[in-house]
Enzyme design. Structure first.
Site, PDB file in Angstrom:
ATOM      1  N   ASP A   3       7.393  -1.107   5.955  1.00  0.00           N
ATOM      2  CA  ASP A   3       6.425  -0.118   5.822  1.00  0.00           C
ATOM      3  C   ASP A   3       5.390  -0.063   7.043  1.00  0.00           C
ATOM      4  OD1 ASP A   3       5.241   2.049   4.388  1.00  0.00           O
ATOM      5  OD2 ASP A   3       3.972   0.687   3.377  1.00  0.00           O
ATOM      6  N   HIS A  26       9.367   5.668  13.569  1.00  0.00           N
ATOM      7  CA  HIS A  26      10.738   5.450  12.779  1.00  0.00           C
ATOM      8  C   HIS A  26      11.673   4.966  13.970  1.00  0.00           C
ATOM      9  CE1 HIS A  26       9.414   7.010   9.166  1.00  0.00           C
ATOM     10  NE2 HIS A  26       9.389   8.105   9.285  1.00  0.00           N
ATOM     11  N   LEU A  45      25.751 -13.506   7.916  1.00  0.00           N
ATOM     12  CA  LEU A  45      24.788 -12.694   7.258  1.00  0.00           C
ATOM     13  C   LEU A  45      25.281 -11.464   6.356  1.00  0.00           C
ATOM     14  CD1 LEU A  45      21.180 -12.376   8.360  1.00  0.00           C
ATOM     15  CD2 LEU A  45      22.379 -10.506   7.881  1.00  0.00           C
TER      16      LEU A  45
HETATM   17  C1  IPE Z   1       8.589   2.209   0.437  1.00  0.00           C
HETATM   18  O1  IPE Z   1       7.648   2.764   1.374  1.00  0.00           O
HETATM   19  C2  IPE Z   1       9.873   2.672   0.767  1.00  0.00           C
HETATM   20  C3  IPE Z   1      10.304   2.207   2.067  1.00  0.00           C
HETATM   21  C4  IPE Z   1       9.929   1.230   2.694  1.00  0.00           C
HETATM   22  C5  IPE Z   1      11.864   2.794   2.254  1.00  0.00           C
HETATM   23  P1  IPE Z   1       6.614   4.020   1.197  1.00  0.00           P
HETATM   24  O2  IPE Z   1       5.796   4.183   2.177  1.00  0.00           O
HETATM   25  O3  IPE Z   1       7.579   5.250   0.603  1.00  0.00           O
HETATM   26  O4  IPE Z   1       5.969   3.536  -0.300  1.00  0.00           O
HETATM   27  P2  IPE Z   1       4.363   4.169  -0.657  1.00  0.00           P
HETATM   28  O5  IPE Z   1       4.743   5.439  -0.934  1.00  0.00           O
HETATM   29  O6  IPE Z   1       3.459   3.663   0.276  1.00  0.00           O
HETATM   30  O7  IPE Z   1       4.340   3.083  -2.120  1.00  0.00           O
HETATM   31  C1  IPE Z   2       8.484   3.095   6.440  1.00  0.00           C
HETATM   32  O1  IPE Z   2       7.354   3.576   7.057  1.00  0.00           O
HETATM   33  C2  IPE Z   2       9.529   3.855   6.476  1.00  0.00           C
HETATM   34  C3  IPE Z   2      10.160   4.621   5.421  1.00  0.00           C
HETATM   35  C4  IPE Z   2       9.572   4.614   4.078  1.00  0.00           C
HETATM   36  C5  IPE Z   2      11.326   5.470   5.431  1.00  0.00           C
HETATM   37  P1  IPE Z   2       6.392   4.820   6.572  1.00  0.00           P
HETATM   38  O2  IPE Z   2       6.972   6.161   6.914  1.00  0.00           O
HETATM   39  O3  IPE Z   2       6.249   4.811   5.100  1.00  0.00           O
HETATM   40  O4  IPE Z   2       4.963   4.646   7.202  1.00  0.00           O
HETATM   41  P2  IPE Z   2       3.411   4.938   6.864  1.00  0.00           P
HETATM   42  O5  IPE Z   2       3.462   4.157   5.552  1.00  0.00           O
HETATM   43  O6  IPE Z   2       3.316   6.418   6.563  1.00  0.00           O
HETATM   44  O7  IPE Z   2       2.645   4.309   7.899  1.00  0.00           O
HETATM   45 MG    MG Z   3       4.722   3.975   3.862  1.00  0.00          MG
END
Ligand code: IPE
Ligand code: IPE
Ligand code: MG
Length: 225
Positions: A11, A28, A122
């Site tokens: 995240d 990303h 792995l």
């Molecule tokens: C969780 O992250 C999902 C992934 C890392 C794929 P999100 O960014 O979607 O989660 P929330 O919305 O903050 O809970």
């Molecule tokens: C995690 O990073 C990747 C996915 C959930 C696909 P985010 O896109 O949720 O990044 P934040 O949470 O907005 O910083």
């Molecule tokens: Mg996120």
């Protein structure tokens, strides 16, 4: 002790990009590099199972542009990693409801699973269109259709996407959020949880090593003493 199974909620890509005044998708792209570093670090440490949460059942709430970018990035990542997987004995796996993903991506996933299926280094599992509640509901549907009888616990666990996988020993979440966001809820019953403020694109060997060190110092009791 090196954990047998590390699961990671990757995240913070969006916030990483925002800090740098870049579009979210750049976060990303940088996140994909962090995946490479993390897989390599886990392999070096002798971790046998690594599961990465890449797209949740709730992530469909995001813009079409971002979603398409993520799937396209994923396709490129998988194509680019094939050689490395074969060279390093990495077995590829995916969990989640793949039926909703673009056909080309599903084809790539299926092919990669097949090509790497016999490798015994792995096991890298990507959670794609994965949500724990969805997984559990799909499992229940399978069991109802099969008119389940006998060992219910075994039949239920075998109906989950994680059939054959050990439960995660440690679940890591980057970016400072302290929640599971629908990730491996059943399997996390006795997982150690590790939260770090580091944003996912900044993740790498040092971060993994820190998490493993913290894990090693913990006393897992599983309800006993
Ligand atoms: C969780 O992250 C999902 C992934 C890392 C794929 P999100 O960014 O979607 O989660 P929330 O919305 O903050 O809970
Ligand atoms: C995690 O990073 C990747 C996915 C959930 C696909 P985010 O896109 O949720 O990044 P934040 O949470 O907005 O910083
Ligand atoms: Mg996120």
């Amino acid at each position: 002790m090196i954990p047998r199974h590390i699961a990671i909620i990757m995240d913070g890509n969006g916030r990483w990009a925002k800090e740098k005044k870049l579009p979210r998708v750049k976060g990303h792209a940088a996140g994909a590099e962090a995946v490479r570093r993390t897989v390599e670090a886990c392999r070096e440490m002798g971790v046998k199972w690594l599961t990465l949460y890449a797209f949740s059942t709730e992530n469909w709430k995001r813009s079409k542009t971002e979603i398409n970018f993520l799937f396209s990035l994923l396709g490129k990542f998988l194509a680019g990693e094939e050689k490395n997987m074969l060279k390093n004995g990495i077995r590829f796996n995916a969990i989640g409801d793949l039926s909703a993903l673009p056909e080309a991506l599903v084809k790539k996933i299926t092919a990669l699973k097949k090509i790497t299926g016999e490798l015994d280094g792995l096991t890298l599992t990507l959670a794609l269109n994965y949500g724990s509640r969805d997984e559990i509901i799909r499992a229940v549907k399978k069991l109802l259709a099969a008119r389940l009888s006998g060992d219910v616990e075994k039949a239920f666990e075998d109906a989950l996407d994680t059939k054959g996988m050990p439960d995660p020993d440690i679940i890591i979440r980057s970016s400072g959020e302290m929640r599971l966001s629908n990730f491996l809820l059943y399997q996390a019953a006795y997982s150690e949880l590790y939260f770090t403020g580091t944003l996912w694109p900044d993740f790498g060997k040092d971060e993994i090593q820190k998490a493993v060190k913290s894990y090693s110092a913990r006393n897992r009791r599983f309800g006993g003493y």
